[in-house]
Design an enzyme around this catalytic site. Structure first.
Site, mmCIF file in Angstrom:
data_model
loop_
_atom_site.group_PDB
_atom_site.id
_atom_site.type_symbol
_atom_site.label_atom_id
_atom_site.label_comp_id
_atom_site.label_asym_id
_atom_site.label_seq_id
_atom_site.Cartn_x
_atom_site.Cartn_y
_atom_site.Cartn_z
ATOM 1 N N LYS A 152 0.848 -1.210 0.000
ATOM 2 C CA LYS A 152 0.000 0.000 0.000
ATOM 3 C C LYS A 152 0.870 1.241 0.000
ATOM 4 O O LYS A 152 2.022 1.228 0.460
ATOM 5 C CB LYS A 152 -0.966 0.029 1.191
ATOM 6 C CG LYS A 152 -0.313 0.130 2.589
ATOM 7 C CD LYS A 152 0.041 1.533 3.037
ATOM 8 C CE LYS A 152 0.932 1.507 4.270
ATOM 9 N NZ LYS A 152 1.675 2.706 4.544
ATOM 10 N N ALA A 194 3.910 -1.284 4.082
ATOM 11 C CA ALA A 194 3.088 -2.230 4.852
ATOM 12 C C ALA A 194 3.279 -3.678 4.414
ATOM 13 O O ALA A 194 2.332 -4.463 4.393
ATOM 14 C CB ALA A 194 1.606 -1.836 4.801
ATOM 15 N N ASP A 236 -2.346 -1.603 9.879
ATOM 16 C CA ASP A 236 -2.499 -1.611 8.417
ATOM 17 C C ASP A 236 -2.992 -2.950 7.876
ATOM 18 O O ASP A 236 -3.143 -3.103 6.659
ATOM 19 C CB ASP A 236 -1.147 -1.308 7.738
ATOM 20 C CG ASP A 236 -0.660 0.103 8.010
ATOM 21 O OD1 ASP A 236 -1.489 0.956 8.370
ATOM 22 O OD2 ASP A 236 0.554 0.339 7.859
ATOM 23 N N PRO A 279 9.401 -4.588 -0.257
ATOM 24 C CA PRO A 279 10.545 -4.385 0.624
ATOM 25 C C PRO A 279 10.115 -4.254 2.096
ATOM 26 O O PRO A 279 9.000 -3.825 2.389
ATOM 27 C CB PRO A 279 11.170 -3.085 0.129
ATOM 28 C CG PRO A 279 10.551 -2.794 -1.174
ATOM 29 C CD PRO A 279 9.259 -3.527 -1.257
ATOM 30 N N VAL A 280 11.034 -4.642 2.975
ATOM 31 C CA VAL A 280 10.756 -4.664 4.417
ATOM 32 C C VAL A 280 11.046 -3.288 5.028
ATOM 33 O O VAL A 280 11.996 -2.613 4.599
ATOM 34 C CB VAL A 280 11.671 -5.733 5.064
ATOM 35 C CG1 VAL A 280 11.501 -5.767 6.577
ATOM 36 C CG2 VAL A 280 11.382 -7.102 4.458
ATOM 37 N N ALA A 281 10.244 -2.877 6.018
ATOM 38 C CA ALA A 281 10.442 -1.604 6.737
ATOM 39 C C ALA A 281 10.615 -0.439 5.763
ATOM 40 O O ALA A 281 11.519 0.386 5.888
ATOM 41 C CB ALA A 281 11.635 -1.683 7.697
ATOM 42 N N GLY A 296 4.892 -6.182 5.951
ATOM 43 C CA GLY A 296 4.635 -7.133 7.044
ATOM 44 C C GLY A 296 3.138 -7.269 7.294
ATOM 45 O O GLY A 296 2.622 -8.379 7.507
ATOM 46 N N SER A 297 2.426 -6.153 7.234
ATOM 47 C CA SER A 297 0.976 -6.181 7.423
ATOM 48 C C SER A 297 0.316 -6.958 6.285
ATOM 49 O O SER A 297 -0.658 -7.690 6.499
ATOM 50 C CB SER A 297 0.415 -4.755 7.434
ATOM 51 O OG SER A 297 1.007 -4.013 8.468
ATOM 52 N N ALA A 298 0.848 -6.796 5.075
ATOM 53 C CA ALA A 298 0.310 -7.522 3.922
ATOM 54 C C ALA A 298 0.437 -9.030 4.150
ATOM 55 O O ALA A 298 -0.509 -9.795 3.905
ATOM 56 C CB ALA A 298 1.059 -7.113 2.651
HETATM 57 O O1 C5P Z 1 -0.113 -1.069 14.515
HETATM 58 P P1 C5P Z 1 1.336 -1.206 14.140
HETATM 59 O O2 C5P Z 1 2.014 -2.311 14.916
HETATM 60 O O3 C5P Z 1 1.568 -1.308 12.677
HETATM 61 O O4 C5P Z 1 2.021 0.161 14.605
HETATM 62 C C1 C5P Z 1 3.415 0.271 14.732
HETATM 63 C C2 C5P Z 1 3.733 1.501 15.575
HETATM 64 O O5 C5P Z 1 3.463 2.682 14.826
HETATM 65 C C3 C5P Z 1 2.943 1.648 16.852
HETATM 66 O O6 C5P Z 1 3.555 0.933 17.902
HETATM 67 C C4 C5P Z 1 2.993 3.153 17.079
HETATM 68 O O7 C5P Z 1 4.232 3.539 17.642
HETATM 69 C C5 C5P Z 1 2.966 3.713 15.670
HETATM 70 N N1 C5P Z 1 1.600 4.057 15.260
HETATM 71 C C6 C5P Z 1 0.999 5.175 15.790
HETATM 72 N N2 C5P Z 1 -0.273 5.508 15.404
HETATM 73 C C7 C5P Z 1 -0.923 4.778 14.485
HETATM 74 C C8 C5P Z 1 -0.326 3.617 13.908
HETATM 75 C C9 C5P Z 1 0.948 3.296 14.319
HETATM 76 O O8 C5P Z 1 1.586 5.881 16.621
HETATM 77 N N3 C5P Z 1 -2.152 5.142 14.125
#
Ligand code: C5P
Length: 327
Positions: free
Chosen positions: A11, A106, A142, A100-102, A108-110
């Site tokens: 995404k 998204a 995500d 690609p990672v990081a 990892g979310s995918a």
């Molecule tokens: O939900 P996810 O694990 O992908 O989020 C990773 C980090 O990104 C969270 O731990 C938080 O620090 C930050 N985050 C945030 N607000 C969001 C989504 C992510 O601060 N709406």
């Protein structure tokens, strides 16, 4: 033994407006997610115990233990559907990465979304897309969008989704993949620090107001961009390019200054819009059409402003079963 294979898109965020930090450590946000044709493939098959194997782009950086987001998704679905974690309900997950990672795409979310869709098929648990999105939201902000795909507005942590009812139009994107990574929590943390360091209204220096002085106004709630939504409704790439916005772009550039040059190069080569994707460091560019995307990709790659370039179109479908094979 049956193997189910799912294809799942990366995404980009056409808008990412970040509101205040919440007590739970997340930020309330409003975002316009857009799935693009850069796909991972995730296969699941029954096994003695859960396991994950990762190959392809950036595989070495993906955890291959219970921390892996795809395995966490398997555990979350199992908890909801009451599957045991032994016997036929343990799974071997195989992830072939092209996302690609990081990278702010998204990936990892995918993979987590793909694992949910694949196990739902393998176990014949029959959860609807809506129910899968609810499980997905417990795995990461995500993940639900990767189940849904297309173009959608995300609110809350990004997990409360409304599909964007917009006419079918294909957009042509070029991605500049960076030589490095950014951690999403660190980019959000940098945004918070940058906001705290802004002078308060009236030219007051940053920090607590003097005793009895006016308090710093709170960060306003994030709002949906009318520019992005109007452009999408009109299917107008020129307007969309001008409306792209991302509150995480400034902190991502502060942490990865080379991105400034990458974005400038894309604009110079005639991109309709240029933006850091999510928490970065991938930058994406909107092209006028398919052949302009090719030209843009060639120019960016020749300019040496990124590790590699990729072309993609969007919107792409969400996590989709592409094979179910008995052996
Ligand atoms: O939900 P996810 O694990 O992908 O989020 C990773 C980090 O990104 C969270 O731990 C938080 O620090 C930050 N985050 C945030 N607000 C969001 C989504 C992510 O601060 N709406």
């Amino acid at each position: 033994m049956t193997t189910v294979t799912v294809r799942v898109p990366a995404k980009i965020n056409l808008q990412l407006a970040v509101g205040p930090l919440r007590p739970d450590g997340y930020h309330d946000l409003v975002t316009v997610f857009h799935a693009i044709s850069l796909f991972d493939e995730v296969a699941v098959s029954p096994a003695e115990a859960d396991s994950v194997a990762v190959s392809g782009e950036g595989a070495a950086q993906v955890p291959a233990d219970a921390d892996n987001l795809a395995l966490r998704a398997v555990a979350a679905l199992r908890a909801v559907t009451g599957q045991p974690d032994t016997g036929h309900a343990a799974v071997a997950v195989t992830i072939s990465k092209r996302i690609p990672v990081a990278a702010g795409l998204a990936g990892g979310s995918a993979d987590a979304a793909a694992a949910l869709v694949a196990c739902n098929e393998l176990w014949r648990t029959g959860l609807s897309q809506q129910e899968l999105c609810e499980v997905a939201a417990t795995v990461g902000s995500d993940v639900a969008f990767a189940v849904l795909g297309g173009t959608a507005v995300g609110r809350g942590r990004g997990d409360r989704l409304t599909p964007a009812l917009v006419p079918a139009a294909q957009y042509h994107w070029v991605l500049a993949l960076a030589d490095g990574h950014l951690s999403t929590p660190e980019v959000y943390g940098t945004l918070d620090r940058m906001r705290a360091a802004l002078p308060a209204p009236g030219g007051r220096p940053p920090g607590d107001p003097p005793h009895g002085g006016p308090a710093r106004p709170p960060i306003p709630p994030a709002e949906l961009s009318t520019g992005v939504m109007t452009a999408l409704r009109a299917g107008d790439p020129g307007r969309l390019g001008q409306s792209l916005s991302n509150d995480l772009q400034a902190p991502a550039i502060a942490m990865f200054p080379a991105l400034r040059k990458t974005l400038a190069a894309g604009r110079e080569f005639g991109a309709l819009g240029a933006l850091v994707s999510g928490s970065g460091p991938t930058c994406f560019f909107l092209a006028r059409g398919a052949s302009h995307a090719t030209d843009l990709a060639v120019s960016l790659s020749g300019a040496g402003v990124c590790r590699s370039v990729a072309r993609a179109s969007g919107p792409a479908a969400g996590a989709t079963v592409i094979g179910s094979r008995a052996s």
